[in-house]
Every structure is written in structure tokens, then in C-alpha cells.
Design a protein around this motif. Structure first.
Motif, PDB file in Angstrom:
ATOM      1  N   VAL A 147      40.466  44.776  39.436  1.00 19.25           N
ATOM      2  CA  VAL A 147      40.854  43.468  38.056  1.00 19.25           C
ATOM      3  C   VAL A 147      41.482  42.125  39.156  1.00 19.25           C
ATOM      4  N   ALA A 148      42.671  42.984  39.659  1.00 15.97           N
ATOM      5  CA  ALA A 148      43.530  41.676  40.538  1.00 15.97           C
ATOM      6  C   ALA A 148      42.522  41.196  41.318  1.00 15.97           C
ATOM      7  N   GLN A 149      41.675  41.865  42.380  1.00 16.36           N
ATOM      8  CA  GLN A 149      41.085  40.923  43.318  1.00 16.36           C
ATOM      9  C   GLN A 149      39.880  40.057  42.874  1.00 16.36           C
ATOM     10  N   ILE A 150      38.970  40.035  41.630  1.00 16.63           N
ATOM     11  CA  ILE A 150      38.449  39.820  40.822  1.00 16.63           C
ATOM     12  C   ILE A 150      39.070  38.821  40.566  1.00 16.63           C
ATOM     13  N   LYS A 151      40.088  38.182  39.878  1.00 14.53           N
ATOM     14  CA  LYS A 151      40.753  37.513  38.997  1.00 14.53           C
ATOM     15  C   LYS A 151      41.319  35.962  40.219  1.00 14.53           C
ATOM     16  N   GLU A 152      41.681  37.117  41.476  1.00 10.88           N
ATOM     17  CA  GLU A 152      42.258  35.888  42.253  1.00 10.88           C
ATOM     18  C   GLU A 152      41.033  35.543  42.934  1.00 10.88           C
ATOM     19  N   CYS A 153      40.167  36.057  43.430  1.00  7.51           N
ATOM     20  CA  CYS A 153      39.084  35.539  43.677  1.00  7.51           C
ATOM     21  C   CYS A 153      38.399  33.909  42.661  1.00  7.51           C
ATOM     22  N   ILE A 154      38.111  34.525  41.433  1.00  4.03           N
ATOM     23  CA  ILE A 154      37.737  33.383  40.771  1.00  4.03           C
ATOM     24  C   ILE A 154      39.117  32.320  40.492  1.00  4.03           C
ATOM     25  N   LEU A 155      40.047  32.184  40.669  1.00  2.91           N
ATOM     26  CA  LEU A 155      41.007  31.217  40.873  1.00  2.91           C
ATOM     27  C   LEU A 155      40.984  30.306  41.794  1.00  2.91           C
ATOM     28  N   ARG A 156      40.598  30.763  43.293  1.00  2.74           N
ATOM     29  CA  ARG A 156      40.524  29.802  44.310  1.00  2.74           C
ATOM     30  C   ARG A 156      39.486  28.850  43.186  1.00  2.74           C
ATOM     31  N   ASP A 157      39.026  28.961  42.430  1.00  2.00           N
ATOM     32  CA  ASP A 157      37.949  27.574  42.098  1.00  2.00           C
ATOM     33  C   ASP A 157      38.223  27.117  40.353  1.00  2.00           C
ATOM     34  N   PRO A 158      39.109  26.384  40.457  1.00  2.00           N
ATOM     35  CA  PRO A 158      40.072  25.637  39.731  1.00  2.00           C
ATOM     36  C   PRO A 158      39.228  25.511  38.129  1.00  2.00           C
ATOM     37  N   ALA A 159      37.625  24.370  38.981  1.00  2.00           N
ATOM     38  CA  ALA A 159      36.720  24.246  36.913  1.00  2.00           C
ATOM     39  C   ALA A 159      35.658  25.507  36.742  1.00  2.00           C
ATOM     40  N   MET A 160      35.410  26.657  37.752  1.00  8.56           N
ATOM     41  CA  MET A 160      35.312  27.641  36.844  1.00  8.56           C
ATOM     42  C   MET A 160      36.332  28.171  36.328  1.00  8.56           C
ATOM     43  N   ALA A 189      40.840  41.740  30.173  1.00  7.09           N
ATOM     44  CA  ALA A 189      41.053  42.449  29.418  1.00  7.09           C
ATOM     45  C   ALA A 189      40.049  43.051  27.458  1.00  7.09           C
ATOM     46  N   LEU A 190      40.275  41.307  26.832  1.00  3.45           N
ATOM     47  CA  LEU A 190      39.419  41.763  26.050  1.00  3.45           C
ATOM     48  C   LEU A 190      37.832  41.741  26.366  1.00  3.45           C
ATOM     49  N   LEU A 191      37.587  40.750  27.181  1.00  4.59           N
ATOM     50  CA  LEU A 191      36.095  41.286  28.185  1.00  4.59           C
ATOM     51  C   LEU A 191      35.381  42.628  28.101  1.00  4.59           C
ATOM     52  N   GLY A 192      36.100  42.626  29.300  1.00  2.00           N
ATOM     53  CA  GLY A 192      35.715  43.433  30.812  1.00  2.00           C
ATOM     54  C   GLY A 192      35.036  42.482  31.533  1.00  2.00           C
ATOM     55  N   ILE A 193      35.065  43.219  32.699  1.00  6.66           N
ATOM     56  CA  ILE A 193      33.953  42.802  33.714  1.00  6.66           C
ATOM     57  C   ILE A 193      32.507  42.430  33.485  1.00  6.66           C
ATOM     58  N   LYS A 194      32.415  43.189  32.931  1.00  9.11           N
ATOM     59  CA  LYS A 194      30.611  42.713  33.136  1.00  9.11           C
ATOM     60  C   LYS A 194      30.209  41.267  32.495  1.00  9.11           C
ATOM     61  N   PRO A 195      30.569  41.035  31.007  1.00  8.95           N
ATOM     62  CA  PRO A 195      30.384  40.136  30.883  1.00  8.95           C
ATOM     63  C   PRO A 195      31.634  38.410  31.424  1.00  8.95           C
ATOM     64  N   LEU A 196      32.048  38.923  31.617  1.00  7.93           N
ATOM     65  CA  LEU A 196      32.935  37.728  33.021  1.00  7.93           C
ATOM     66  C   LEU A 196      31.962  37.456  33.928  1.00  7.93           C
ATOM     67  N   LYS A 197      31.545  38.773  34.514  1.00  8.01           N
ATOM     68  CA  LYS A 197      30.111  38.800  35.606  1.00  8.01           C
ATOM     69  C   LYS A 197      29.067  37.476  35.365  1.00  8.01           C
ATOM     70  N   LEU A 198      28.803  37.907  34.090  1.00  4.41           N
ATOM     71  CA  LEU A 198      27.319  36.934  33.593  1.00  4.41           C
ATOM     72  C   LEU A 198      27.956  35.995  33.632  1.00  4.41           C
ATOM     73  N   LEU A 199      29.254  35.242  32.806  1.00  4.17           N
ATOM     74  CA  LEU A 199      29.396  33.711  33.340  1.00  4.17           C
ATOM     75  C   LEU A 199      29.738  33.422  34.160  1.00  4.17           C
ATOM     76  N   VAL A 200      30.479  34.125  35.202  1.00  4.19           N
ATOM     77  CA  VAL A 200      29.958  33.544  36.834  1.00  4.19           C
ATOM     78  C   VAL A 200      28.828  33.157  37.343  1.00  4.19           C
ATOM     79  N   LEU A 201      27.828  33.868  37.214  1.00  8.36           N
ATOM     80  CA  LEU A 201      26.722  33.365  37.324  1.00  8.36           C
ATOM     81  C   LEU A 201      26.015  32.456  36.427  1.00  8.36           C
ATOM     82  N   GLY A 202      26.055  32.286  35.209  1.00 11.98           N
ATOM     83  CA  GLY A 202      25.842  31.444  34.606  1.00 11.98           C
ATOM     84  C   GLY A 202      26.564  30.284  34.915  1.00 11.98           C
ATOM     85  N   PHE A 203      27.263  30.052  35.089  1.00 10.37           N
ATOM     86  CA  PHE A 203      28.815  28.349  35.676  1.00 10.37           C
ATOM     87  C   PHE A 203      27.910  27.898  37.342  1.00 10.37           C
ATOM     88  N   SER A 204      27.641  29.381  37.836  1.00 10.90           N
ATOM     89  CA  SER A 204      27.187  28.934  39.051  1.00 10.90           C
ATOM     90  C   SER A 204      26.424  28.466  39.523  1.00 10.90           C
TER      91      SER A 204
END
Length: 528
Positions: free
Chosen positions: A28-41, A68-83
Motif C-alpha cells: 500500500v505504501a508504494q501505491i500511496k507514494e506513486c499517487i502522491l507524486r501527482d498532487p492534483a490527482m 484503509a477504508l476503500l481498499g486498493i481496487k476502488p482507488l485504482k478505478l478512481l486513478v483510471l477515471g481521473f487519468s
């Protein structure tokens, strides 16, 4: 397609998130760090998580909480939707873009709500499938500009099926274009297949769809009713919903209200505009009223495959300008800087044409060959035959055979004789292929011969034999000079990403080339 792959790519962060979430060893930490590199995202994700869409009780202030609340899958889908690539939306008129988002977001929200209604566990996947399923339309809007926007408006005015009209003018539709782009992004094949099969233009019958694809198909139908005001599709929607979840009318009305609310919430989260005055509750009431009126009247013809509607759209100024614009696009290898524009001619001046109007020569594929149609029966049987060929890992081929000079044939022999010729073609074809085929009418003047376990060369040889034997038989009829034209399309072990419609159109184009050459040479193509 090659241009779309070159110019429309996912941002680096989105690609990395996809790779990480597909790796079981990624933390989870790797995924978080990756997303944090894009502040707008990051801001967009937190805004989305805190919206009523997810219904969380407390405020989420950072990505750790979100994961923690949503899990990786919904977050992955949000990233796709915003990208989604910004290049896809640049330069498109606000009103046109609003119409796109209305349909796309309605379909996405409907897919998730229908999955929830049916107690399915794939609501998040259904949502992202709906959100990504219409990207092909964005590509066409970007590359063909006003010509495509005007064409889609004409299709909506005629209450016609957009994909069917696209196949009749362009030779492909936005659904297959979008799926090919998603494949180039290396998205999961299961997602791409759900999107492709869930679209009506796939030719797969509703009862043969996977649960995910069936949910997307229902969402598409509901979006057509609500966003495009296709009230004629209401009976089909009710059959699909009640047949899979046994829901009553009241439940469906509540479903529509929920979709309306979440549609605007999602639009706010994504910062996109919707057309003003969107009231789905009123639309569904109108749909039920029309359904009630129809029950007291004679049932109207099915909207799918209505030849009069198709002819009006394809032969309209908008349809012909779209084809001409596509010609310019192909010739120049990029978007047309000044798309041909067609004005409505004043009554009584049909013979005149201004310099601003689109001067289009008649198109063989869009006009002279309109009677060659891929009916639901043809596409359904092709889909089943292609699946059997995949299971057995053998070739699949389609031959379309057409009576030459059909109008003259009708005048000479009469319409009743058409069925006689069809029966002869079927008898000869089944005898030559040892029963490993099917013969299905596809319009007034032609038949489709579906062949399993036949490669391109075998099918071309068989089609020639059919033509020769029918010609010999015709020598004993009043129309002794009867001749057939033919087009063949083949594929080795049909890939799941290849829809029946695409094979049909390839064979149809070969048939057109044969007809243009006098009908004496049979044309063929192999699809990879």
C-alpha cells in the motif's frame, strides 16, 4: 487506430499505479507514494472519496485513510477515471462535451447501481467499464470535429442507433475504436472484453453475456433511454432488468432517481459540465406513458436495423459530410483542420449548392450497398460460430454472396424468385461444405455463408464453386444470365477482441470491391 495509440496515452502516474496494483507483492505504501507524486490527482481522489458517492461516515483527510477504508481496487478505478488524456477533450465545444459526459457518466453510474441492485460484487469494475466504454466517441470528436458532432446529433434526432449508423458510414464504430485504445494501454483484458461484449454492437445476444457484460449492456440501454431520450428502448430495458433481477416498476423508478443524484455528484467530483435541465425522473415517466400508449396500439417495428431510418441518416448531409471528412482524415493522416460543413438547403433549392456546403460524391459503401445488412440473426450466429472456432482452435470465414444487378433481376423474375435463389445457394453451399456451415439472409439481395474450420483459400474456392453452380442452375430459368458477386473475410482462431460486426464489414467491403469491378472477381481479406 495507430494515430490514437500515438497521441492518446495514459499519464505516467496512472500507468505506474496500474502496474503496482497488478503486482501482488506491491504494498500500500508504494501505491500511496506513486499517487502522491501527482498532487492534483491526490486532491481529486480525496474529493471523490468524501463525496456522497462513497457514503463514508467520516471525513477522509489523506490517502492512508482512503486506502484503509476503500481498499486498493476502488482507488485504482478512481486513478483510471481521473487519468483520461487531456488531449482527448481539448478543442471540443462545451455543449458537445457536456453531451458526451452526460451519456458516459450516466452509463457508469447506472452500471454500478444495477450491479448493486442485483447483489453483484463487481460494482466498481462495472463503474469503470461504463466510464471508459465511450472513449472511442471522444477520439472521433477530436479527430473528425464538427462532422462527427453533427452526425451524432442527426442520429439522436432520428432516434437511431449510433454504432449501427457508424458502421454504415465509417465501416467501424466508436466502441471497437475505444476497445483497441484500451488494449494499447495494457488494461486488463477482462475489462476490455466486458466493455466490448457489453456494447450492443458486439452482436452478442443478451442471454449469452457474462454477468459483468450483461450489467454493462443494461446500463447502456438505460443511458440511451435517459441521456438520449430513446424511449423506444424502454421495453427492451424492462425485459433485461426484470429478466435478471426480478425488479418491479417502483424499484426501477427509484433506481433512476438514484442515478440522477449520483450523476451530478460524480460530475462535480470530476469537474465536468452536464447539459442544463437534465431531469431523469420526468423522462422515465414519459417512457412509461409511451409504453402504455403502445400497448393499446399496434407494436412498432424494432428500432434496430430499421432501413428507412438508416437510409435517412446515411444519405443525409450530415452522414455524407462525415464520410467525406473521414476521407480527408485518412488522406492527410491527421485531423482535418477545416471539416466540411453542410447547411440545410432551403425548400425549392435542392439543385443548388453553396461553396460552404460539403460536395460529396455518392459513396458505394454507404449507398449502393445499403441492402447488405448485419441483422441480429447474422451477428448472433456469427458470434456462436466464432466461439466454437475458438474452442476448437480452427479458422472462421464469412462469405457474402449477392445477386448482381438486383433491381433488374427483380423486374425480370419477380420478388418471389429471390427466395428460390436463396434456397438454391443454401443447398449448394451446405453440400459443398459437408454441413459445416450456415446460410443466413443479410438484406434483400444477399446471403451470408458462415464457415467453421475453413480458411481463406478454402472459402474463396467454395464461394467460386457456389457461384458457378448457381449460374449453371440458372441456365434453366427465365433469368439464364444470373450471376453472383462475392466478398470473403477470414480469421485464424478468432480472437475475443474481434467482434462479428468487424468481420462482416470486412467481407462487405470485399463484396463492394468485387461489385465495383463488375462482379467477376471474388475479393477476400484475412483479419489478424
Amino acid at each position: 487506430m495507430s494515430r490514437a495509440k500515438q497521441f492518446y496515452s495514459l499519464p505516467t502516474v496512472a500507468m505506474e499505479v496500474l502496474q503496482l496494483t497488478s503486482n501482488q507483492n506491491a504494498g500500500v505504501a508504494q501505491i500511496k507514494e506513486c499517487i502522491l507524486r501527482d498532487p492534483a490527482m491526490t486532491v481529486k481522489i480525496l474529493k471523490s472519496v468524501n463525496s456522497p458517492l462513497f457514503g463514508l461516515s467520516g471525513e477522509v483527510s489523506d490517502l492512508n485513510q482512503a486506502l484503509a477504508l476503500l481498499g486498493i481496487k476502488p482507488l485504482k478505478l478512481l486513478v483510471l477515471g481521473f487519468s483520461l488524456p487531456k488531449e482527448m477533450m481539448q478543442g471540443i465545444e462545451a455543449e458537445v462535451l457536456a453531451q458526451y459526459w452526460q451519456f458516459s457518466l450516466t452509463k457508469a453510474v447506472a452500471a454500478r447501481e444495477i450491479a448493486t441492485l442485483q447483489n453483484r460484487q463487481f460494482g466498481d469494475e462495472a463503474f469503470i467499464a461504463g466510464l471508459l466504454s465511450e472513449l472511442g466517441a471522444l477520439i472521433l470528436l477530436q479527430d473528425l470535429g464538427d462532422a462527427y458532432a453533427n452526425f451524432t446529433n442527426k442520429v439522436l434526432q432520428e432516434h437511431a442507433d449510433l454504432s449501427e449508423m457508424e458502421w454504415s458510414t465509417l465501416g467501424f464504430d466508436h466502441a471497437i475504436l475505444g476497445c483497441r485504445l484500451l488494449q494499447s494501454w495494457n488494461l486488463p483484458e477482462s475489462l476490455v472484453q466486458t466493455i466490448r461484449q457489453g456494447h450492443p454492437s458486439s452482436g452478442i445476444e443478451f442471454t449469452e453475456l457474462s454477468p459483468q457484460a450483461a450489467t454493462l449492456r443494461m446500463a447502456h440501454t438505460l443511458a440511451e433511454v435517459l441521456a438520449h431520450h430513446r424511449l423506444d428502448l424502454m421495453p427492451q430495458l424492462l425485459d433485461q432488468l426484470t429478466g435478471t433481477s426480478h425488479q418491479d416498476t417502483a424499484t426501477i423508478e427509484h433506481l433512476v432517481i438514484d442515478i440522477q443524484d449520483k450523476l451530478h455528484q460524480l460530475a462535480s467530483v470530476l469537474s465536468v459540465a452536464l447539459p442544463e435541465g437534465t431531469r431523469y425522473g420526468d423522462i422515465i415517466v414519459d417512457a412509461y406513458q409511451q409504453l402504455s400508449n403502445l400497448a393499446e396500439d399496434v407494436a412498432p417495428p424494432l428500432a434496430f436495423g430499421n432501413r428507412d431510418t438508416r437510409d435517412r441518416v446515411v444519405r443525409s448531409d450530415e452522414g455524407q459530410c462525415l464520410v467525406e471528412t473521414m476521407r480527408h482524415f485518412v488522406h492527410r493522416g491527421g485531423p482535418v483542420t477545416s471539416a466540411p460543413h453542410t447547411e440545410k438547403r432551403p425548400a425549392g433549392k435542392q439543385g443548388s449548392q453553396s461553396q460552404d456546403e460539403c460536395e460529396v460524391e455518392p459513396l458505394p459503401l454507404a449507398t449502393a450497398n445499403l441492402e447488405i445488412t448485419a441483422s441480429r440473426e447474422v451477428l448472433s450466429k456469427m458470434s456462436a460460430a466464432m466461439q466454437r472456432c475458438r474452442d476448437q482452435r480452427v479458422d472462421f470465414s464469412l462469405a457474402i454472396l449477392q445477386i448482381n444487378d438486383f433491381q433488374e433481376f427483380i423486374l425480370l423474375a419477380g420478388i418471389e424468385e429471390v427466395e428460390v435463389v436463396r434456397k438454391v445457394i443454401e443447398t449448394v453451399a451446405m453440400r459443398l461444405c459437408d454441413g459445416n456451415g450456415q446460410v443466413v439472409p443479410c438484406g434483400d439481395s444477399a446471403v451470408a455463408v458462415l464457415l467453421e474450420g475453413h480458411d481463406r483459400h478454402q472459402t474463396v474456392s467454395l464461394a467460386r464453386q457456389i457461384s458457378e453452380m448457381v449460374g449453371v442452375w440458372a441456365q434453366r430459368r427465365p433469368y439464364h444470365d444470373l450471376a453472383l458477386s462475392g466478398g470473403v473475410a477470414s480469421t485464424y482462431v478468432p480472437p475475443k477482441s474481434l467482434p462479428p460486426q468487424e468481420i462482416f464489414q470486412a467481407a462487405r467491403r470485399c463484396l463492394q470491391a468485387s461489385t465495383n469491378g463488375g462482379g467477376k472477381v471474388l475479393k477476400s481479406i484475412e483479419l489478424l
